[in-house]
Design a protein around this motif. Structure first.
Motif, PDB file in Angstrom:
ATOM      1  N   THR A  44       0.831  -1.199   0.000  1.00 41.93           N
ATOM      2  CA  THR A  44       0.000   0.000   0.000  1.00 41.93           C
ATOM      3  C   THR A  44       0.871   1.258   0.000  1.00 41.93           C
ATOM      4  OG1 THR A  44      -0.124  -0.058   2.426  1.00 41.93           O
ATOM      5  CG2 THR A  44      -1.902  -1.122   1.218  1.00 41.93           C
ATOM      6  N   GLU A  45       0.300   2.330  -0.526  1.00 42.67           N
ATOM      7  CA  GLU A  45       1.011   3.600  -0.540  1.00 42.67           C
ATOM      8  C   GLU A  45       1.111   4.155   0.874  1.00 42.67           C
ATOM      9  OE1 GLU A  45      -0.574   6.433  -3.244  1.00 42.67           O
ATOM     10  OE2 GLU A  45      -0.423   5.082  -4.947  1.00 42.67           O
ATOM     11  N   ILE A  46       2.129   4.987   1.073  1.00 43.82           N
ATOM     12  CA  ILE A  46       2.381   5.556   2.387  1.00 43.82           C
ATOM     13  C   ILE A  46       2.312   7.076   2.287  1.00 43.82           C
ATOM     14  CG2 ILE A  46       4.089   5.811   4.230  1.00 43.82           C
ATOM     15  CD1 ILE A  46       5.281   3.126   3.211  1.00 43.82           C
ATOM     16  N   ASP A  47       1.535   7.676   3.156  1.00 45.42           N
ATOM     17  CA  ASP A  47       1.472   9.127   3.266  1.00 45.42           C
ATOM     18  C   ASP A  47       2.507   9.523   4.323  1.00 45.42           C
ATOM     19  OD1 ASP A  47       0.933  11.797   3.670  1.00 45.42           O
ATOM     20  OD2 ASP A  47      -1.219  11.523   3.957  1.00 45.42           O
ATOM     21  N   LEU A  48       3.687   9.944   3.861  1.00 46.49           N
ATOM     22  CA  LEU A  48       4.765  10.247   4.796  1.00 46.49           C
ATOM     23  C   LEU A  48       4.428  11.423   5.701  1.00 46.49           C
ATOM     24  CD1 LEU A  48       8.007   9.657   2.724  1.00 46.49           C
ATOM     25  CD2 LEU A  48       7.034   8.236   4.526  1.00 46.49           C
ATOM     26  N   LEU A  49       3.704  12.394   5.189  1.00 44.89           N
ATOM     27  CA  LEU A  49       3.307  13.517   6.027  1.00 44.89           C
ATOM     28  C   LEU A  49       2.483  13.022   7.216  1.00 44.89           C
ATOM     29  CD1 LEU A  49       3.258  16.581   6.489  1.00 44.89           C
ATOM     30  CD2 LEU A  49       1.218  16.659   5.061  1.00 44.89           C
ATOM     31  N   GLU A  50       1.563  12.130   6.949  1.00 49.70           N
ATOM     32  CA  GLU A  50       0.739  11.549   8.007  1.00 49.70           C
ATOM     33  C   GLU A  50       1.598  10.734   8.970  1.00 49.70           C
ATOM     34  OE1 GLU A  50      -2.682  10.326  10.198  1.00 49.70           O
ATOM     35  OE2 GLU A  50      -2.231  12.007   8.910  1.00 49.70           O
ATOM     36  N   GLN A  51       2.538   9.954   8.446  1.00 49.71           N
ATOM     37  CA  GLN A  51       3.408   9.153   9.302  1.00 49.71           C
ATOM     38  C   GLN A  51       4.246  10.028  10.229  1.00 49.71           C
ATOM     39  OE1 GLN A  51       3.565   5.801   9.770  1.00 49.71           O
ATOM     40  NE2 GLN A  51       1.773   5.730   8.448  1.00 49.71           N
ATOM     41  N   TYR A  52       4.782  11.119   9.705  1.00 50.65           N
ATOM     42  CA  TYR A  52       5.584  12.018  10.535  1.00 50.65           C
ATOM     43  C   TYR A  52       4.725  12.756  11.553  1.00 50.65           C
ATOM     44  CZ  TYR A  52       9.499  11.107   7.437  1.00 50.65           C
ATOM     45  OH  TYR A  52      10.493  10.500   6.726  1.00 50.65           O
ATOM     46  N   ARG A  53       3.494  13.065  11.182  1.00 50.89           N
ATOM     47  CA  ARG A  53       2.571  13.687  12.134  1.00 50.89           C
ATOM     48  C   ARG A  53       2.296  12.740  13.294  1.00 50.89           C
ATOM     49  NH1 ARG A  53      -2.304  13.205  13.755  1.00 50.89           N
ATOM     50  NH2 ARG A  53      -2.794  11.615  12.238  1.00 50.89           N
ATOM     51  N   VAL A  54       2.020  11.488  12.978  1.00 51.67           N
ATOM     52  CA  VAL A  54       1.753  10.479  14.004  1.00 51.67           C
ATOM     53  C   VAL A  54       2.988  10.282  14.882  1.00 51.67           C
ATOM     54  CG1 VAL A  54       1.286   8.014  14.370  1.00 51.67           C
ATOM     55  CG2 VAL A  54      -0.060   9.307  12.709  1.00 51.67           C
ATOM     56  N   LEU A  55       4.162  10.228  14.261  1.00 56.16           N
ATOM     57  CA  LEU A  55       5.410  10.071  15.004  1.00 56.16           C
ATOM     58  C   LEU A  55       5.603  11.229  15.983  1.00 56.16           C
ATOM     59  CD1 LEU A  55       8.227   8.671  15.390  1.00 56.16           C
ATOM     60  CD2 LEU A  55       9.024  10.158  13.562  1.00 56.16           C
ATOM     61  N   THR A  56       5.409  12.445  15.513  1.00 55.45           N
ATOM     62  CA  THR A  56       5.572  13.624  16.368  1.00 55.45           C
ATOM     63  C   THR A  56       4.583  13.613  17.522  1.00 55.45           C
ATOM     64  OG1 THR A  56       6.337  14.899  14.474  1.00 55.45           O
ATOM     65  CG2 THR A  56       5.578  16.146  16.387  1.00 55.45           C
ATOM     66  N   LEU A  57       3.324  13.329  17.222  1.00 52.13           N
ATOM     67  CA  LEU A  57       2.303  13.289  18.276  1.00 52.13           C
ATOM     68  C   LEU A  57       2.583  12.173  19.270  1.00 52.13           C
ATOM     69  CD1 LEU A  57      -0.963  14.014  16.291  1.00 52.13           C
ATOM     70  CD2 LEU A  57       0.204  15.505  17.911  1.00 52.13           C
ATOM     71  N   GLU A  58       3.104  11.057  18.795  1.00 53.40           N
ATOM     72  CA  GLU A  58       3.419   9.954  19.693  1.00 53.40           C
ATOM     73  C   GLU A  58       4.507  10.356  20.686  1.00 53.40           C
ATOM     74  OE1 GLU A  58       5.186   5.469  19.424  1.00 53.40           O
ATOM     75  OE2 GLU A  58       3.844   6.118  17.831  1.00 53.40           O
ATOM     76  N   VAL A  59       5.522  11.053  20.220  1.00 55.59           N
ATOM     77  CA  VAL A  59       6.590  11.513  21.111  1.00 55.59           C
ATOM     78  C   VAL A  59       6.027  12.491  22.139  1.00 55.59           C
ATOM     79  CG1 VAL A  59       8.757  12.804  21.256  1.00 55.59           C
ATOM     80  CG2 VAL A  59       8.436  11.119  19.440  1.00 55.59           C
ATOM     81  N   ILE A  60       5.247  13.448  21.678  1.00 61.58           N
ATOM     82  CA  ILE A  60       4.696  14.455  22.586  1.00 61.58           C
ATOM     83  C   ILE A  60       3.775  13.815  23.620  1.00 61.58           C
ATOM     84  CG2 ILE A  60       3.140  16.448  22.728  1.00 61.58           C
ATOM     85  CD1 ILE A  60       4.270  17.241  19.926  1.00 61.58           C
ATOM     86  N   THR A  61       2.857  12.976  23.159  1.00 63.73           N
ATOM     87  CA  THR A  61       1.884  12.399  24.095  1.00 63.73           C
ATOM     88  C   THR A  61       2.527  11.419  25.058  1.00 63.73           C
ATOM     89  OG1 THR A  61       1.247  10.702  22.485  1.00 63.73           O
ATOM     90  CG2 THR A  61      -0.085  12.708  22.562  1.00 63.73           C
ATOM     91  N   ASN A  62       3.546  10.700  24.606  1.00 62.83           N
ATOM     92  CA  ASN A  62       4.206   9.771  25.520  1.00 62.83           C
ATOM     93  C   ASN A  62       5.069  10.517  26.524  1.00 62.83           C
ATOM     94  OD1 ASN A  62       6.511   7.924  26.415  1.00 62.83           O
ATOM     95  ND2 ASN A  62       5.020   6.495  25.552  1.00 62.83           N
ATOM     96  N   ALA A  63       5.841  11.493  26.061  1.00 61.95           N
ATOM     97  CA  ALA A  63       6.758  12.211  26.953  1.00 61.95           C
ATOM     98  C   ALA A  63       6.011  13.058  27.976  1.00 61.95           C
ATOM     99  CB  ALA A  63       7.706  13.084  26.142  1.00 61.95           C
ATOM    100  N   ILE A  64       4.943  13.708  27.544  1.00 64.67           N
ATOM    101  CA  ILE A  64       4.261  14.648  28.438  1.00 64.67           C
ATOM    102  C   ILE A  64       3.065  14.025  29.147  1.00 64.67           C
ATOM    103  CG2 ILE A  64       2.975  16.818  28.526  1.00 64.67           C
ATOM    104  CD1 ILE A  64       4.806  17.812  26.290  1.00 64.67           C
ATOM    105  N   LEU A  65       2.302  13.209  28.422  1.00 60.37           N
ATOM    106  CA  LEU A  65       1.070  12.668  28.986  1.00 60.37           C
ATOM    107  C   LEU A  65       1.137  11.186  29.333  1.00 60.37           C
ATOM    108  CD1 LEU A  65      -1.413  14.429  26.537  1.00 60.37           C
ATOM    109  CD2 LEU A  65      -0.737  15.170  28.836  1.00 60.37           C
ATOM    110  N   SER A  66       2.286  10.552  29.077  1.00 55.50           N
ATOM    111  CA  SER A  66       2.486   9.125  29.359  1.00 55.50           C
ATOM    112  C   SER A  66       1.460   8.236  28.673  1.00 55.50           C
ATOM    113  CB  SER A  66       2.465   8.856  30.867  1.00 55.50           C
ATOM    114  OG  SER A  66       3.473   9.588  31.505  1.00 55.50           O
ATOM    115  N   MET A  67       1.062   8.624  27.460  1.00 59.59           N
ATOM    116  CA  MET A  67       0.108   7.822  26.688  1.00 59.59           C
ATOM    117  C   MET A  67       0.861   6.789  25.861  1.00 59.59           C
ATOM    118  SD  MET A  67      -2.484  10.799  25.368  1.00 59.59           S
ATOM    119  CE  MET A  67      -3.768   9.722  24.764  1.00 59.59           C
ATOM    120  N   THR A  68       0.233   5.648  25.643  1.00 56.41           N
ATOM    121  CA  THR A  68       0.810   4.621  24.779  1.00 56.41           C
ATOM    122  C   THR A  68       0.625   5.052  23.322  1.00 56.41           C
ATOM    123  OG1 THR A  68      -1.248   3.387  24.563  1.00 56.41           O
ATOM    124  CG2 THR A  68       0.190   2.810  26.435  1.00 56.41           C
TER     125      THR A  68
END
Length: 87
Positions: A44-68
């Motif tokens: 399947t095709e990959i939307d890299l912009l979406e992947q980087y958005r998810v990556l960034t949000l994952e770092v922020i939410t895990n570091a600050i909010l301790s979310m999985t």
């Protein structure tokens, strides 16, 4: 009221949180790479912009909010995407 709210917020944004960011970013990158491998295997095709958005949000939410990663993927698109599309 401002002072009270500022004190409450300051507990969430401690300097010590920055010590965890490299580990959190590394784990989020591994998770992103696993998702990219799944896309490759499915062909399947990959939307890299979406992947980087998810990556960034994952770092922020895990570091600050301790979310999985799963919690981050479930909650934040509903909160973030409407704001991002308006900008």
């Amino acid at each position: 009221k401002w002072k009270r709210n500022r004190i409450l917020l300051s507990h969430a944004f401690r300097v010590e949180l920055l010590q965890d960011v490299p580990r959190v970013a590394f784990n989020a990158t591994i998770h992103c790479m696993e998702e990219l491998k799944k896309c490759k295997e499915r062909g399947t095709e990959i939307d890299l912009l979406e992947q980087y958005r998810v990556l960034t949000l994952e770092v922020i939410t895990n570091a600050i909010l301790s979310m999985t990663p799963e919690q981050s993927e479930e909650v934040f698109p509903h909160l973030y995407l409407p704001i991002a599309t308006e900008c």
